[in-house]
Design a protein around this motif. Structure first.
Motif, mmCIF file in Angstrom:
data_model
loop_
_atom_site.group_PDB
_atom_site.id
_atom_site.type_symbol
_atom_site.label_atom_id
_atom_site.label_comp_id
_atom_site.label_asym_id
_atom_site.label_seq_id
_atom_site.Cartn_x
_atom_site.Cartn_y
_atom_site.Cartn_z
ATOM 1 N N ALA A 22 30.480 -78.351 -24.214
ATOM 2 C CA ALA A 22 30.033 -77.873 -23.038
ATOM 3 C C ALA A 22 30.719 -78.686 -22.177
ATOM 4 C CB ALA A 22 28.262 -79.029 -22.599
ATOM 5 N N ARG A 23 31.635 -79.424 -22.365
ATOM 6 C CA ARG A 23 32.877 -79.923 -21.675
ATOM 7 C C ARG A 23 33.433 -79.458 -22.036
ATOM 8 N NH1 ARG A 23 33.678 -82.970 -17.925
ATOM 9 N NH2 ARG A 23 31.904 -84.548 -18.672
ATOM 10 N N GLU A 24 34.457 -78.199 -23.120
ATOM 11 C CA GLU A 24 35.831 -77.763 -23.308
ATOM 12 C C GLU A 24 35.089 -76.561 -22.685
ATOM 13 O OE1 GLU A 24 35.369 -77.307 -27.420
ATOM 14 O OE2 GLU A 24 36.125 -79.334 -27.789
ATOM 15 N N ARG A 25 33.598 -75.556 -22.681
ATOM 16 C CA ARG A 25 33.619 -74.086 -22.062
ATOM 17 C C ARG A 25 33.944 -75.070 -20.277
ATOM 18 N NH1 ARG A 25 29.700 -70.707 -22.798
ATOM 19 N NH2 ARG A 25 29.758 -71.520 -24.037
ATOM 20 N N LEU A 26 33.719 -76.181 -19.815
ATOM 21 C CA LEU A 26 33.496 -76.893 -18.619
ATOM 22 C C LEU A 26 35.312 -76.708 -18.402
ATOM 23 C CD1 LEU A 26 33.302 -77.088 -15.487
ATOM 24 C CD2 LEU A 26 33.128 -79.486 -15.726
ATOM 25 N N GLU A 27 36.276 -76.704 -18.859
ATOM 26 C CA GLU A 27 37.380 -77.211 -19.030
ATOM 27 C C GLU A 27 38.247 -75.555 -19.318
ATOM 28 O OE1 GLU A 27 38.093 -80.040 -22.047
ATOM 29 O OE2 GLU A 27 38.053 -81.113 -20.868
ATOM 30 N N THR A 71 24.007 -90.494 -27.864
ATOM 31 C CA THR A 71 22.929 -91.120 -27.542
ATOM 32 C C THR A 71 23.495 -90.376 -26.558
ATOM 33 O OG1 THR A 71 21.410 -91.372 -29.338
ATOM 34 C CG2 THR A 71 21.255 -91.734 -27.479
ATOM 35 N N THR A 72 24.590 -91.573 -26.192
ATOM 36 C CA THR A 72 25.295 -91.658 -24.777
ATOM 37 C C THR A 72 25.970 -90.750 -24.564
ATOM 38 O OG1 THR A 72 25.611 -93.968 -25.549
ATOM 39 C CG2 THR A 72 26.874 -93.354 -23.394
ATOM 40 N N ARG A 73 26.676 -89.762 -25.257
ATOM 41 C CA ARG A 73 27.827 -88.883 -24.365
ATOM 42 C C ARG A 73 26.225 -87.629 -24.804
ATOM 43 N NH1 ARG A 73 31.146 -86.372 -29.525
ATOM 44 N NH2 ARG A 73 31.939 -85.394 -27.750
ATOM 45 N N ALA A 74 25.535 -87.557 -25.552
ATOM 46 C CA ALA A 74 24.596 -86.115 -24.696
ATOM 47 C C ALA A 74 24.282 -87.134 -23.388
ATOM 48 C CB ALA A 74 23.666 -86.347 -25.706
ATOM 49 N N GLN A 75 23.918 -88.298 -22.945
ATOM 50 C CA GLN A 75 23.680 -88.102 -21.602
ATOM 51 C C GLN A 75 23.809 -87.463 -20.575
ATOM 52 O OE1 GLN A 75 22.893 -92.296 -21.507
ATOM 53 N NE2 GLN A 75 21.102 -92.257 -22.402
ATOM 54 N N GLY A 76 25.793 -86.735 -20.525
ATOM 55 C CA GLY A 76 26.277 -86.443 -20.129
ATOM 56 C C GLY A 76 26.707 -85.410 -19.951
#
Length: 449
Positions: free
Chosen positions: A353-358, A274-279
């Motif tokens: 999502a995070r890996e895509r940006l990286e 839940t916390t990670r999804a907020q990012g």
């Protein structure tokens, strides 16, 4: 007068004494004939007595053969009954038919033997020599028939060896198998009592154990009522089921403890996601700001889908906790599996999502590492395709040539004001998969050749 009457009396007495003396001096055969009176045909010694003895010997030999045959038939009947108690296969049915046919033969020759014995009284005083000879012949013939059938019976019994060995083996298994089944039921009952003593109801295990009750009743009724084969099968079934109940009952306390840990662990993970999804939303904002829509539009639904999956996972966790309290262990296992799958999917989406940006940032800074890695994979596949050949096999060359063209088009797509870096990355991955597939195909063909 006196003298005249006395002389005859003396003479008569003397005459009687002489007669007795003469009779005593006669040979025994003549003496016997004298007392027989001459009206009988008794005979002693010589050929007649020898024939009587031979007939009696033939009678004794036939009786011995009859006894041996009867004993062998009784023993073989026990073997047949042993086999039929265990097996009802076609070979067994053929054996029963063969034994029945032999039984008819035995009845026939036994009947002729009994008829021959009853027809001649060898103890009669007036037994005629011809009658004794005929009795000897008939009794010898009966003995020979009895011996022949006994030989056939022995040969038939030898042929039953494999069937009898199999039947005796199964019979030897019967008592141990039954005892193991009973012992397994007792062990399962004790394990269930132990689990219940720790506060666990174990209703499903109790129901499974109760279903074995009728089977135990039939098992106790024995093979005499249900047959050896069915009893062995029942004993094996009871053993397996009882051991399964015992094992589950013994694992139940550990299962309960592990379930409690998993509930806590999955609830903690759901909170962390839940916390990670907020990012995810800030990451998407960065992607939208810096890259073309083709690079991020497939990720637009991640925040909403992640939130929905987490809510569903939390709902299933609540249901799993309730099932745990009610000790519905199969339901608990299924619900926890659903929760884990939902959280895994959410974790992958958030990480994507995070890996895509990286990855986009890396290729935007320098496309060369990705390009070099892809071209190296292509060259390696091309060298393998040419190894030991003047020209490559078209089945290998064509997909590699297409992959080269595909990579070149992907590189060209980076030119312009809004390069599609994600398209370049996915195309490069596809080219590397093609090269790897060709390499694997070549190696399999050469290994097979």
């Amino acid at each position: 007068m006196t003298a005249t009457h006395a002389r005859p009396r003396v003479s008569a007495t003397a005459s009687a004494v002489r007669d007795v003396i003469l009779l005593l001096l006669l040979p025994v055969p003549l003496l016997a004939g004298a007392f027989a009176g001459g009206g009988t045909r008794r005979w002693f010694g010589g050929r007649g007595e020898s024939l009587r003895a031979e007939a009696q010997a033939a009678k004794d030999a036939a009786a011995a053969a009859f006894y041996e045959l009867d004993s062998a038939q009784r023993e073989l009947r026990i073997s047949i009954e042993t086999i039929t108690a265990v097996d009802d296969s076609p070979p067994t049915r053929r054996a029963v038919e063969g034994f029945t046919a032999l039984g008819q033969r035995i009845d026939e020759v036994s009947g002729r033997y009994i008829t021959a014995v009853d027809a001649h009284d060898l103890d009669r005083d007036d037994l005629d020599a011809s009658v004794a000879a005929r009795a000897r012949t008939e009794l010898n013939r009966a003995r020979d028939e009895l011996v022949t059938v006994k030989t056939e019976l022995d040969r038939f019994g030898e042929g039953l060896g494999p069937l009898l060995d199999k039947a005796e083996t199964r019979l030897a298994r019967l008592l141990p198998a039954t005892e193991r089944a009973r012992a397994a039921l007792l062990a399962a009952s004790n394990a269930l009592d132990t689990a219940r003593g720790s506060g666990l109801r174990a209703d499903d295990l109790a129901a499974r154990l109760a279903r074995l009750g009728p089977e135990l009743t039939r098992l106790n009724q024995g093979a005499g009522r249900h047959g050896v084969g069915e009893t062995l099968h029942r004993a094996d079934h009871v053993l397996r089921e009882a051991e399964a109940v015992r094992a589950d009952a013994e694992k139940l306390p550990a299962l309960a403890a592990d379930t409690d840990k998993r509930l806590v662990s999955l609830r903690t993970r759901a909170q962390a996601l839940t916390t990670r999804a907020q990012g995810v939303e800030p990451v998407l904002s960065e992607l939208r700001r810096r890259y073309s829509a083709a690079c991020w539009q497939d990720l637009q639904q991640v925040p909403e889908q992640a939130a929905a999956d987490i809510r569903l996972a939390e709902q299933r966790l609540t249901e799993a906790a309730a099932a745990r309290d009610e000790q519905r262990w199969p339901d608990v296992t299924a619900l926890l599996g659903t929760v884990r799958a939902l959280l895994n999917t959410t974790d992958e989406a958030i990480s994507a999502a995070r890996e895509r940006l990286e990855r986009l940032d890396a290729v935007a800074r320098d496309r060369r590492p990705e390009l070099d890695r892809t071209r190296f994979a292509l060259r390696d596949a091309q060298r393998l395709a040419m190894a030991g050949r003047d020209r490559p096999d078209p089945r290998h060359a064509r997909p590699l040539d297409d992959a080269v063209d595909r990579l070149e088009r992907a590189v060209a797509s980076l030119e312009g004001r809004h390069p599609d870096y994600w398209h370049f990355l996915t195309e490069a991955e596809a080219v590397r998969r093609t090269a790897a597939r060709v390499v694997e195909q070549i190696r399999e063909e050469r290994a097979g050749g």
